[in-house]
Motif scaffolding. Structure first.
Motif, PDB file in Angstrom:
ATOM      1  N   SER B  34      16.087   8.394  77.958  1.00 51.20           N
ATOM      2  CA  SER B  34      16.256   8.146  76.402  1.00 51.20           C
ATOM      3  C   SER B  34      16.668   6.900  76.181  1.00 51.20           C
ATOM      4  O   SER B  34      17.423   6.062  77.279  1.00 51.20           O
ATOM      5  CB  SER B  34      17.281   9.232  76.050  1.00 51.20           C
ATOM      6  N   GLU B  36      19.591   6.023  74.743  1.00 54.25           N
ATOM      7  CA  GLU B  36      20.905   6.204  75.046  1.00 54.25           C
ATOM      8  C   GLU B  36      21.098   6.094  76.486  1.00 54.25           C
ATOM      9  O   GLU B  36      22.190   5.531  76.819  1.00 54.25           O
ATOM     10  CB  GLU B  36      21.584   7.414  74.328  1.00 54.25           C
ATOM     11  N   ALA B  37      20.200   6.811  77.159  1.00 54.08           N
ATOM     12  CA  ALA B  37      20.386   6.386  78.862  1.00 54.08           C
ATOM     13  C   ALA B  37      20.373   5.229  79.217  1.00 54.08           C
ATOM     14  O   ALA B  37      20.879   4.702  80.184  1.00 54.08           O
ATOM     15  CB  ALA B  37      19.635   7.530  79.568  1.00 54.08           C
ATOM     16  N   ILE B  39      20.747   2.356  77.407  1.00 59.37           N
ATOM     17  CA  ILE B  39      21.889   1.684  77.252  1.00 59.37           C
ATOM     18  C   ILE B  39      23.010   1.757  78.254  1.00 59.37           C
ATOM     19  O   ILE B  39      23.609   0.780  78.569  1.00 59.37           O
ATOM     20  CB  ILE B  39      22.298   2.058  75.700  1.00 59.37           C
ATOM     21  N   ALA B  40      23.276   2.979  78.430  1.00 58.36           N
ATOM     22  CA  ALA B  40      24.296   3.390  79.556  1.00 58.36           C
ATOM     23  C   ALA B  40      24.160   2.744  80.931  1.00 58.36           C
ATOM     24  O   ALA B  40      24.848   2.154  81.487  1.00 58.36           O
ATOM     25  CB  ALA B  40      24.451   4.909  79.887  1.00 58.36           C
ATOM     26  N   SER B  43      24.704  -0.874  80.639  1.00 56.17           N
ATOM     27  CA  SER B  43      26.383  -1.171  80.547  1.00 56.17           C
ATOM     28  C   SER B  43      26.703  -1.113  81.899  1.00 56.17           C
ATOM     29  O   SER B  43      27.948  -1.986  82.341  1.00 56.17           O
ATOM     30  CB  SER B  43      26.991  -0.039  79.715  1.00 56.17           C
ATOM     31  N   TYR B 133      34.232   5.279  83.886  1.00 56.51           N
ATOM     32  CA  TYR B 133      33.204   5.719  83.009  1.00 56.51           C
ATOM     33  C   TYR B 133      31.836   5.889  83.872  1.00 56.51           C
ATOM     34  O   TYR B 133      30.939   6.800  83.203  1.00 56.51           O
ATOM     35  CB  TYR B 133      32.872   4.565  81.992  1.00 56.51           C
ATOM     36  N   GLU B 136      32.105   9.508  84.952  1.00 55.22           N
ATOM     37  CA  GLU B 136      31.852  10.471  83.695  1.00 55.22           C
ATOM     38  C   GLU B 136      30.294  10.375  83.252  1.00 55.22           C
ATOM     39  O   GLU B 136      29.862  11.582  82.981  1.00 55.22           O
ATOM     40  CB  GLU B 136      32.741  10.061  82.460  1.00 55.22           C
ATOM     41  N   HIS B 137      29.564   9.617  83.422  1.00 52.80           N
ATOM     42  CA  HIS B 137      28.203   9.204  83.359  1.00 52.80           C
ATOM     43  C   HIS B 137      27.479  10.139  84.414  1.00 52.80           C
ATOM     44  O   HIS B 137      26.483  11.059  83.892  1.00 52.80           O
ATOM     45  CB  HIS B 137      27.758   7.801  83.324  1.00 52.80           C
ATOM     46  N   GLY B 140      28.348  13.952  83.769  1.00 46.57           N
ATOM     47  CA  GLY B 140      27.634  14.411  82.440  1.00 46.57           C
ATOM     48  C   GLY B 140      26.196  14.728  82.919  1.00 46.57           C
ATOM     49  O   GLY B 140      25.809  15.662  82.349  1.00 46.57           O
ATOM     50  N   TRP B 141      25.576  13.978  83.621  1.00 42.14           N
ATOM     51  CA  TRP B 141      24.236  14.329  83.936  1.00 42.14           C
ATOM     52  C   TRP B 141      24.005  15.520  84.881  1.00 42.14           C
ATOM     53  O   TRP B 141      23.162  16.264  84.721  1.00 42.14           O
ATOM     54  CB  TRP B 141      23.599  13.064  84.701  1.00 42.14           C
ATOM     55  N   THR B 144      24.357  18.535  82.821  1.00 44.89           N
ATOM     56  CA  THR B 144      23.054  18.313  82.103  1.00 44.89           C
ATOM     57  C   THR B 144      21.865  19.172  82.910  1.00 44.89           C
ATOM     58  O   THR B 144      21.297  20.014  82.482  1.00 44.89           O
ATOM     59  CB  THR B 144      22.888  17.203  81.530  1.00 44.89           C
TER      60      THR B 144
END
Lengths: 102, 262
Positions: B34, B36-37, B39-40, B43, B133, B136-137, B140-141, B144
């Motif tokens: 996605s 957002e993914a 962009i992460a 980052s 972070y 956390e990424h 989070g995956w 999910t």
């Protein structure tokens, strides 16, 4: 996959009201927090919050005299214009609050 | 080996792997699951490049030329982990690297930050804050995907990556660790780094059913002993070679040499 929408709010200083800075599509709250930070971290925010759009409820919408789409009162239960104009699809427009609108 | 040489070797391995990991994250900025993914991933790539730049700069204090290190070395001179040599086929490798190798690097920086080498200590806390972070990424995956059918692919990928990442820390008897410990420049050696790393990643591995870890004596342990055949303690890898030609060209900036600013 059309992931749920999370609205993103942030403030720069203690005592300052939270302001709406955007939204992210994310499958769950954990990734919504990660995505919100990486997407909207250009500014020096003191704190940032995410809220599932399904948790938001329309409390009031006044009609205006201008001929904008928002001037038209939506059908009962349709809160699609709560944050963004309806019809924006997966780009932040679906998964709106209000129940029965989808 | 002097303590200074041992420190330079450790710093080079950290800097090279950060640089390469950033490249591998950047491969998937476009084409992520996605926006957002992506962009992460962008980052995290920026973080890794920033960390590598800071680490190469630390090598300058030890008499190295950072420009030569960053732009002029052949592939065989990189002290980079073999899993970073070539582009990954899909997002699952991004997640495996994010959960396992990114965390392995963070544990190594933590050990260095816990030592008494001042220039490193002053820079590492910010890196570790950003690495939180990244963790956390990854988690989070994991949360999910573990509820869906894709968990089988993630499990296979993590299972495949686990031994090679665990090996990357090296062995206590590898040259340099004793000197670093004697000088007090690291808080702890590779065995404890590996144990601390396992403590951070094993619960997630267990949640998705990766069979390579188990609780043992109040801690997490690898089920199978590590294979040290071919292990090169200088370059911290078991496979010969190095970054592939395309990766090397990007890492060194070969195609834009004319634009390199002093």
């Amino acid at each position: 996959m059309s992931a749920p929408v999370f609205e993103v709010f942030a403030r720069k200083e203690r005592g300052e009201p939270l302001r709406h800075v955007g939204w992210v599509n994310a499958p769950n709250e954990e990734l919504a927090c990660v995505f919100a930070r990486s997407t909207y971290d250009e500014q020096n925010w003191l704190e940032m919050w995410v809220v599932p759009r399904t948790a938001m409820r329309l409390a009031l919408r006044r009609e205006t005299r201008r001929g904008t789409p928002l001037a038209v009162r939506p059908p009962e239960g349709d809160t699609a214009a709560l944050v963004h104009a309806p019809g924006t699809g997966a780009y932040g427009g679906d998964d709106v609050a209000g129940g029965g609108a989808r | 080996m002097t303590a200074e040489a041992a420190l330079a070797r450790l710093l080079l391995a950290l800097a090279d792997n950060k640089r390469l990991l950033g490249i591998r994250y950047s491969d998937w900025i476009l084409g992520a699951p996605s926006i957002e993914a992506g962009i992460a991933a962008s980052s995290m790539a920026q973080d890794e490049w920033g960390h590598s730049r800071l680490t190469y700069a630390l090598l300058a204090d030890l008499g190295n030329d950072p420009r030569a290190l960053e732009h002029e070395r052949p592939a065989e001179a990189y002290a980079s982990w073999e899993g970073l040599d070539a582009a990954w086929p899909d997002w699952f490798d991004v997640l495996a690297a994010n959960l396992l190798f990114d965390a392995a690097l963070a544990e190594s920086y933590a050990a260095l930050g816990a030592g008494g080498y001042g220039p490193a200590r002053s820079r590492i806390q910010k890196m570790l804050d950003e690495e939180a972070y990244h963790r956390e990424h990854a988690l989070g995956w994991v949360e999910t995907l573990r509820r869906g059918t894709a968990v089988a692919v993630l499990r296979d990928r993590l299972t495949a990556w686990l031994p090679a990442v665990a090996r990357w820390f090296g062995r206590e008897e590898d040259p340099g660790w004793a000197e670093l410990r004697q000088r007090g420049w690291i808080g702890w050696g590779p065995e404890e780094m590996r144990a601390r790393w396992l403590a951070t990643v094993a619960p997630a591995l267990e949640r998705v059913g990766v069979p390579g870890v188990e609780p043992r004596g109040g801690a997490w342990a690898l089920v199978a002993p590590l294979d040290w055949s071919g292990w090169d303690p200088t370059r911290r890898r078991a496979a010969p070679g190095g970054p592939d030609p395309d990766t090397l060209a990007r890492v060194r900036g070969d195609r834009n040499r004319a634009l390199l600013v002093e």
